[in-house]
Write an enzyme that holds these catalytic residues in place. Sequence first.
Site, short mmCIF file in Angstrom:
data_model
loop_
_atom_site.label_atom_id
_atom_site.label_comp_id
_atom_site.label_asym_id
_atom_site.label_seq_id
_atom_site.Cartn_x
_atom_site.Cartn_y
_atom_site.Cartn_z
N LYS A 41 8.69 -3.34 -1.63
CA LYS A 41 9.35 -2.83 -0.43
C LYS A 41 9.38 -4.06 0.51
O LYS A 41 8.44 -4.88 0.46
CB LYS A 41 8.79 -1.61 0.08
CG LYS A 41 7.58 -1.84 0.62
CD LYS A 41 6.64 -0.40 0.88
CE LYS A 41 5.29 -0.69 1.33
NZ LYS A 41 4.34 0.47 1.71
N ARG B 165 1.80 11.93 7.60
CA ARG B 165 3.15 11.05 7.80
C ARG B 165 4.07 11.87 6.76
O ARG B 165 4.32 12.97 7.11
CB ARG B 165 2.68 9.79 7.25
CG ARG B 165 3.73 8.71 7.96
CD ARG B 165 3.27 7.15 7.63
NE ARG B 165 3.47 6.96 6.13
CZ ARG B 165 3.16 5.65 5.54
NH1 ARG B 165 2.78 4.85 6.17
NH2 ARG B 165 3.38 5.47 4.27
N HIS C 214 -0.69 9.82 -0.50
CA HIS C 214 -0.90 8.33 0.10
C HIS C 214 -2.19 8.30 0.99
O HIS C 214 -2.31 9.17 1.89
CB HIS C 214 0.35 7.77 0.98
CG HIS C 214 0.24 6.38 1.19
ND1 HIS C 214 -0.25 5.50 0.29
CD2 HIS C 214 0.66 5.90 2.37
CE1 HIS C 214 0.17 4.28 0.61
NE2 HIS C 214 0.34 4.42 2.15
N ARG D 2 -0.55 2.27 -7.09
CA ARG D 2 0.69 1.85 -6.32
C ARG D 2 0.19 0.59 -5.44
O ARG D 2 0.24 0.44 -4.27
CB ARG D 2 1.22 2.61 -5.53
CG ARG D 2 1.81 4.06 -5.92
CD ARG D 2 2.72 4.67 -5.03
NE ARG D 2 2.07 5.16 -3.86
CZ ARG D 2 1.26 6.21 -3.67
NH1 ARG D 2 1.11 7.10 -4.73
NH2 ARG D 2 0.81 6.21 -2.45
N TYR E 97 5.76 -23.45 27.15
CA TYR E 97 5.99 -22.40 28.23
C TYR E 97 4.82 -21.95 29.25
O TYR E 97 3.96 -21.34 28.21
CB TYR E 97 6.87 -21.35 27.63
CG TYR E 97 8.26 -21.70 27.25
CD1 TYR E 97 9.12 -22.64 28.11
CD2 TYR E 97 8.54 -21.36 26.05
CE1 TYR E 97 10.59 -22.83 27.43
CE2 TYR E 97 9.85 -21.62 25.08
CZ TYR E 97 10.71 -22.42 26.11
OH TYR E 97 12.02 -22.99 25.79
N CYS F 166 6.85 -20.98 20.90
CA CYS F 166 8.26 -20.84 21.34
C CYS F 166 8.99 -19.96 20.15
O CYS F 166 8.55 -19.79 18.82
CB CYS F 166 8.61 -22.09 21.56
SG CYS F 166 7.72 -23.01 22.68
N MET F 167 10.24 -20.09 20.24
CA MET F 167 11.31 -19.27 19.34
C MET F 167 11.17 -20.20 18.07
O MET F 167 11.29 -19.72 16.83
CB MET F 167 12.49 -19.10 19.97
CG MET F 167 13.41 -18.52 19.00
SD MET F 167 15.20 -18.20 19.84
CE MET F 167 14.71 -16.82 20.85
N ASP F 168 11.22 -21.40 18.34
CA ASP F 168 11.71 -22.48 17.33
C ASP F 168 10.60 -23.34 16.87
O ASP F 168 10.41 -23.91 15.77
CB ASP F 168 12.64 -23.35 17.46
CG ASP F 168 13.91 -22.41 18.13
OD1 ASP F 168 14.43 -21.49 17.57
OD2 ASP F 168 14.24 -22.83 19.28
C1 LIG Z 1 3.46 0.44 0.80
C2 LIG Z 1 2.94 1.56 0.17
C3 LIG Z 1 1.89 1.29 -0.92
C4 LIG Z 1 1.05 -0.09 -1.09
O1 LIG Z 1 0.28 -0.42 -0.18
P1 LIG Z 1 -0.70 -1.43 -0.24
O2 LIG Z 1 -1.70 -0.92 0.88
O3 LIG Z 1 0.03 -2.59 0.11
O4 LIG Z 1 -1.24 -1.51 -1.47
C5 LIG Z 1 1.58 2.22 -1.73
N1 LIG Z 1 2.33 3.56 -1.56
C6 LIG Z 1 3.08 3.75 -0.33
C7 LIG Z 1 3.57 5.11 -0.53
C8 LIG Z 1 3.43 2.64 0.51
O5 LIG Z 1 4.44 2.87 1.46
#
Ligand SMILES: *Cc1c(COP(=O)(O)O)cnc(C)c1O
Length: 369
Positions: free
Chosen positions: A33, A131, A163, A219, A261, A308-310
Site C-alpha cells: 500500500k 480502528r 490487526h 502481513r 529561513y 526549505c521546500m526545495d
Molecule cells: C500496513 C498494514 C500492514 C503492514 O504493517 P507493517 O507494520 O508495515 O508490517 C499489515 N496489515 C494491515 C491491515 C496494514 O494496514
Amino acid sequence: MWQAEVRIDLDAIRDNVATLRARTTAEVMAAVKADGYGHGMVPSARAALAGGATWLGVATLDEALTLRGAGITAPVLAWLHAPGLPLHDGVAADVDLSAGGLAQLAELVAAARRAERTARVHLKLDTGLGRGGALADEWPALVEAAAKAQAAGEIDVIGVWSHFACADSPGHESVGRQLAAFADGLAVAEQTGVSPRYRHIANSAALLTRPDAHYDLVRPGIAIYGLSPIAGETFGLRPAMTARARVTMTKRVPAGQGVSYGLTYHTPRETTLALIPLGYGDGVPRHASSAGPVEINGRVHTIAGRVCMDQIVIDCGDDPVAPGDVATLFGPGRPTADDWADASGTINYEIVTRFGGSRVPRVYDGGTP
Ligand SMILES: *Cc1c(COP(=O)(O)O)cnc(C)c1O
C-alpha cells in the site's frame, strides 16, 4: 547526470521477503500500500513475489486494481473502502475484499450480484485496535450473515483477520489480549460454520517477535523494505531505499553567517556551506530542521537551519566538499531512515513513505523482469 534521486534496491526487497519467509511456515502477504511505502507499488510487489510472497495487501480498491492492471495475478486483499465504491470492479478483477461490519458485507453481496461472480471476502474482527472491524458484540451477527451469503453462493469467506495495536512493543500486554480475542472470534466463526482458509493478524512486528500470531498468513510491510518495526533490532533485513542528491554549490563563509529561513542557525566559525537540492517538497521533513543527518564524502553532517521546500544547507566545516559531490540522506549505510525518524520525531515508515510520489525520480536497481 542526475540532481537528486531515490534509488530502490529491488533485490533487497526480494531478499527481505525470503528472510521473513524463513521465519514462518505461514504464507506471506506483502503489504505494498501507499505506493509500496514510497518504494513504488508495482515493482515492489513483483520483487516481493520473487522473494516468495504469495499474497499482496493494499489499503484501497484503486491500489488493488492498479496491481491487476499491471498484470499481477497473485491474490490481492484490499481492506479499506468507503461506502458506495465500485466494489464490483474489485470482485470482477478477483480482488479479495474486507468486510468489517454488516453494512460492508451487504455491499460486498451487492457487488457480487452485480459482477455475477462470488466475492472473495475476509471478515475483520476488531480485537482491540479500535480502528476497522467488528467488535466482539457485533461479530456473531457478521459471521452469521456471512455464512448465509456463503451458502447462497454470493461470497466465499477466504479469511478472518485482525490487526495489532502494539506489536512493535514486544511484551506489551495488549498483544496477548488481542491474540486471545482473535482466538475467541475464530471459535465463534467455526461454531457458525465459517472455517476460513486464511486466519491472519501478524504485521511485521508480530511476524518477527510472536510466532504464536502467525496463523496461516502473515502481513509484513515495513520489514520487506528492510526497515525494522522494533527500535535497535535489524533482524538481518537490508534497507531498500536510498535518498541522495548532488551538491549544487558550496561557499566559504565567515563565523556568524546566518543560514536559511528564519536565520535559526549561525555558523560558529569560518566554514564551508554546501547546498543540497532536496527539501520538504521532495519528502524531507521540515521537522528535521537543524537535526537531519546528511553524509558527504564519508562524513555525516547535520542540516544547518530550516529545511526549505526545495533545498537544505549543510555546514561542512573544513571538510573537502565540491559541487557535484553526492550527499546521502539515508540508505542501507549511515545515516539510516531511523536516524531521520529520530531527527524529526516520527517513525521510519513515514520517512520512506514521504519520498514516494515526490518530484524526485525513482531509480530501480536489480529486480526481475
Ligand atoms: C500496513 C498494514 C500492514 C503492514 O504493517 P507493517 O507494520 O508495515 O508490517 C499489515 N496489515 C494491515 C491491515 C496494514 O494496514
